[in-house]
Scaffold this motif. Structure first.
Motif, PDB file in Angstrom:
ATOM      1  N   VAL A 197      21.869  52.993 -45.119  1.00 30.23           N
ATOM      2  CA  VAL A 197      22.817  51.896 -44.292  1.00 30.23           C
ATOM      3  C   VAL A 197      21.853  50.831 -44.464  1.00 30.23           C
ATOM      4  O   VAL A 197      22.562  49.570 -44.536  1.00 30.23           O
ATOM      5  CB  VAL A 197      22.840  52.443 -42.786  1.00 30.23           C
ATOM      6  CG1 VAL A 197      23.300  51.190 -42.203  1.00 30.23           C
ATOM      7  CG2 VAL A 197      23.710  53.449 -42.721  1.00 30.23           C
TER       8      VAL A 197
ATOM      9  N   ALA B 252      25.217  59.695 -41.238  1.00 25.62           N
ATOM     10  CA  ALA B 252      26.397  59.851 -40.800  1.00 25.62           C
ATOM     11  C   ALA B 252      27.268  58.715 -41.425  1.00 25.62           C
ATOM     12  O   ALA B 252      27.636  57.530 -40.704  1.00 25.62           O
ATOM     13  CB  ALA B 252      26.565  59.566 -39.314  1.00 25.62           C
TER      14      ALA B 252
ATOM     15  N   ASN C  24      33.012  51.009 -42.831  1.00 26.21           N
ATOM     16  CA  ASN C  24      32.006  51.426 -43.699  1.00 26.21           C
ATOM     17  C   ASN C  24      32.746  50.906 -45.057  1.00 26.21           C
ATOM     18  O   ASN C  24      31.798  50.360 -45.768  1.00 26.21           O
ATOM     19  CB  ASN C  24      32.449  53.142 -43.842  1.00 26.21           C
ATOM     20  CG  ASN C  24      31.364  53.771 -43.303  1.00 26.21           C
ATOM     21  OD1 ASN C  24      30.832  53.325 -42.140  1.00 26.21           O
ATOM     22  ND2 ASN C  24      30.888  54.875 -43.907  1.00 26.21           N
TER      23      ASN C  24
ATOM     24  N   ASN D 114      30.851  56.624 -36.599  1.00 24.50           N
ATOM     25  CA  ASN D 114      30.810  57.536 -37.698  1.00 24.50           C
ATOM     26  C   ASN D 114      30.299  58.831 -37.172  1.00 24.50           C
ATOM     27  O   ASN D 114      29.516  58.838 -36.221  1.00 24.50           O
ATOM     28  CB  ASN D 114      29.594  56.791 -38.780  1.00 24.50           C
ATOM     29  CG  ASN D 114      30.278  55.763 -39.322  1.00 24.50           C
ATOM     30  OD1 ASN D 114      31.428  55.467 -39.730  1.00 24.50           O
ATOM     31  ND2 ASN D 114      29.211  54.916 -39.845  1.00 24.50           N
TER      32      ASN D 114
ATOM     33  N   ASP E  52      20.437  60.506 -38.590  1.00 21.24           N
ATOM     34  CA  ASP E  52      21.925  60.620 -38.349  1.00 21.24           C
ATOM     35  C   ASP E  52      22.444  61.788 -38.603  1.00 21.24           C
ATOM     36  O   ASP E  52      23.644  62.269 -37.709  1.00 21.24           O
ATOM     37  CB  ASP E  52      22.557  59.305 -38.990  1.00 21.24           C
ATOM     38  CG  ASP E  52      22.520  58.376 -38.446  1.00 21.24           C
ATOM     39  OD1 ASP E  52      21.421  58.073 -37.442  1.00 21.24           O
ATOM     40  OD2 ASP E  52      23.113  56.988 -38.399  1.00 21.24           O
TER      41      ASP E  52
ATOM     42  N   ALA F 269      25.525  59.062 -35.319  1.00 19.37           N
ATOM     43  CA  ALA F 269      25.003  57.527 -35.701  1.00 19.37           C
ATOM     44  C   ALA F 269      24.378  57.220 -34.615  1.00 19.37           C
ATOM     45  O   ALA F 269      24.685  57.188 -33.532  1.00 19.37           O
ATOM     46  CB  ALA F 269      26.313  56.747 -35.736  1.00 19.37           C
TER      47      ALA F 269
END
Ligand SMILES: Cc1cc2nc3c(=O)[nH]c(=O)nc-3n(C[C@H](O)[C@H](O)[C@H](O)COP(=O)(O)OP(=O)(O)OC[C@H]3O[C@@H](n4cnc5c(N)ncnc54)[C@H](O)[C@@H]3O)c2cc1C
Ligand code: SF4
Length: 460
Positions: A176, A234, A254, A392, A432, A437
């Motif tokens: 991420v 996640a 996302n 998520n 995650d 999340a």
């Protein structure tokens, strides 16, 4: 005592025109002055608030003495990602929340000092002393996913002398930190420098490998890996399940953020991969992801950006400073409001969102007051882009690829809380994929604990 120093920022009018970083580092003088506020507690409560157990008074003392590089080396004894944590960790809920100075005044700006320590430091100071464990040296360990959980686990295992290979399904490493958090909060060059540091410890990174498809867990063991850490995150977006959600112009956060970050839509026309953003953007949700999506839309030319959230400002889950920055940037907040339906034009593009006003009822399981619809309060707003940012779920691929792996009904991988091991012997998990999340630092804390448990398992 001196007041807590404010984190410097670029002006609103300047920063909304580009993707350059919003928050700026302390200069040397300010950092030393802030560091001197720390009273060097004998039993520092701030450390117990840090999931990766950084020696906080230790590194702050070094800054107070003007020894920035030594301060960074001290942080790196416990944290492989200080430049990342100094920017995105919710310190207000962790180390700074516990800081003794917060009882009567304002806590030490630990996060800003961590960021300061990681600024422009010579790379040769970055390697802490290698801790070699002769029993395990050169045992192969596989780490799945290159997000903060995987990076931390890999770095700690490498420091113990293991031969670590990190498998990442995407072409770029960082999880991420690379594909989700935008450049104006966490520049990609920072994440890349941290990844280079992890590589410098001997960690090999193999990109474009999807564990569960390209190689299975079982195959990794056959290939000689003695233990596996799964930190696959996640990345599966939740949707609202309202009519019209599949219209054109409706994105999951996302997809929206990945296209901006990884496909570099924010650098169009330098990169020929633009993203279509209308003039009237609505973002559903109010977490960090929603703030990021809204602020990206603004920077990409939207004229009106609305955050639509079903609870009140008090319950907003985003970091306080990011919420305040979004407000300063004139993102409009439609609070106590829930979208109920989206309407499209004749070509199938979204053009209106119907919303319902809410009021707060009794607290729910999360302890937050439950939003209750106000009957008959429906109204419509014109929109041409909608971003759904309501959370998520864990990535399902690895659990689906190996039936021995037990999971919760919400998709999270089940681990033994003590050993961090999953239902498959020798397979550990964290971040995650286990919590749902959560945060960068909790994923890092999980990676760190799992590295210790992997070491115990392999040294048994
Ligand atoms: C937009 C956004 C903003 C955020 N802002 C903040 C913030 O300000 N502060 C904060 O603390 N937290 C924030 N978070 C949350 C934080 O980023 C996550 O909690 C954290 O990154 C989780 O780390 P992780 O290592 O578990 O997973 P991830 O970072 O999701 O990394 C998992 C990695 O595994 C890879 N992967 C998945 N499946 C496979 C597979 N089968 N094979 C190989 N690789 C695989 C993925 O491609 C990914 O690179 C934010 C999240 C988002 C989306
Ligand atoms: S609790 Fe606050 S004052 Fe005490 S050592 Fe930690 S940062 Fe310094």
């Amino acid at each position: 005592m001196t007041d807590r120093h404010k984190i410097p920022e670029r002006s609103v009018s300047e920063r909304i025109k580009d993707f350059e970083e919003v928050a700026l580092p302390f200069d040397l003088e300010t950092a030393i002055s802030e560091a001197k506020r720390c009273i060097q507690c004998k039993k520092p409560k701030c450390v117990s608030g840090c999931p990766v157990e950084i020696d906080i008074p230790g590194f702050i003392k070094l800054i107070a003495e003007g020894k920035r590089e030594e301060a960074l080396a001290k942080i790196k004894e416990k944290n492989a990602l200080p430049a990342v944590c100094g920017r995105v960790c919710p310190q207000e809920d962790q180390c700074e929340k516990e800081c003794i100075l917060g009882i009567k005044g304002k806590p030490v700006a630990i996060g800003a000092l961590e960021r300061f320590a990681s600024e422009k430091t010579k790379s040769e100071t970055l390697n802490p002393k290698q801790i070699q464990n002769s029993n395990v040296q050169n045992s192969k360990v596989a780490v799945v996913g290159s997000g903060p959980a995987g990076i931390t686990c890999a770095a700690d295992l490498a420091l113990m002398g293991y031969k670590v290979t990190m498998f990442e399904s995407l072409s770029d490493s960082g999880g991420v930190l690379i594909y989700g958090i935008p450049e104006f909060r966490l520049p990609k060059r920072i994440v890349r420098t941290e990844i280079e540091y992890v590589k410098s410890l001997g960690v090999e990174i193999l990109n474009d490998v999807l564990i569960g498809k390209t190689i299975t867990i079982e195959q990794l063991f056959k290939d000689g890996y003695k233990a596996i850490f799964v930190g696959s995150g996640a990345g599966l977006p939740n949707f609202m399940g309202i009519p019209g959600e599949n219209l054109l112009g409706v994105y999951s956060a996302n997809e929206f953020l990945t296209r901006i970050n990884m496909m570099k839509a924010y650098k169009f026309p330098e990169y020929m991969t633009p993203i279509k953003i209308g003039k009237k953007v609505a973002v559903f949700g109010a977490g960090n992801v929603a703030m990021d999506a809204a602020r990206c839309a603004l920077r990409l030319g939207a004229e009106e950006v609305k955050i639509i959230y079903r609870r009140s400002r008090t319950e907003i889950p985003a970091r306080k400073e990011e919420l305040e920055r979004a407000e300063e940037e004139k993102i409009e907040f439609h609070l106590l409001t829930a979208p109920t339906e989206l309407f499209g034009d004749e070509k199938g593009w979204v053009k209106e969102a119907e919303c319902l006003k809410m009021e707060l009822g009794e607290p729910d399981k999360s302890g937050r007051r439950r939003p209750v619809p106000v009957q008959g309060s429906e109204y419509r707003i014109p929109v041409d882009t909608v971003v759904v940012a309501i959370g998520n779920k864990p990535n399902p691929l690895i659990p689906l690829s190996d039936s021995r792996l037990t999971i919760h009904n919400w998709g999270g991988v089940i681990i033994d809380q003590q050993t961090k091991m999953t239902s498959i012997p020798g397979v550990f998990a964290g971040g995650d994929i286990v919590r749902g999340a959560a945060t960068v630092i909790s994923a890092m804390g999980d990676g760190k604990l799992a590295a210790r448990e992997i070491d115990k398992w392999l040294s048994r």
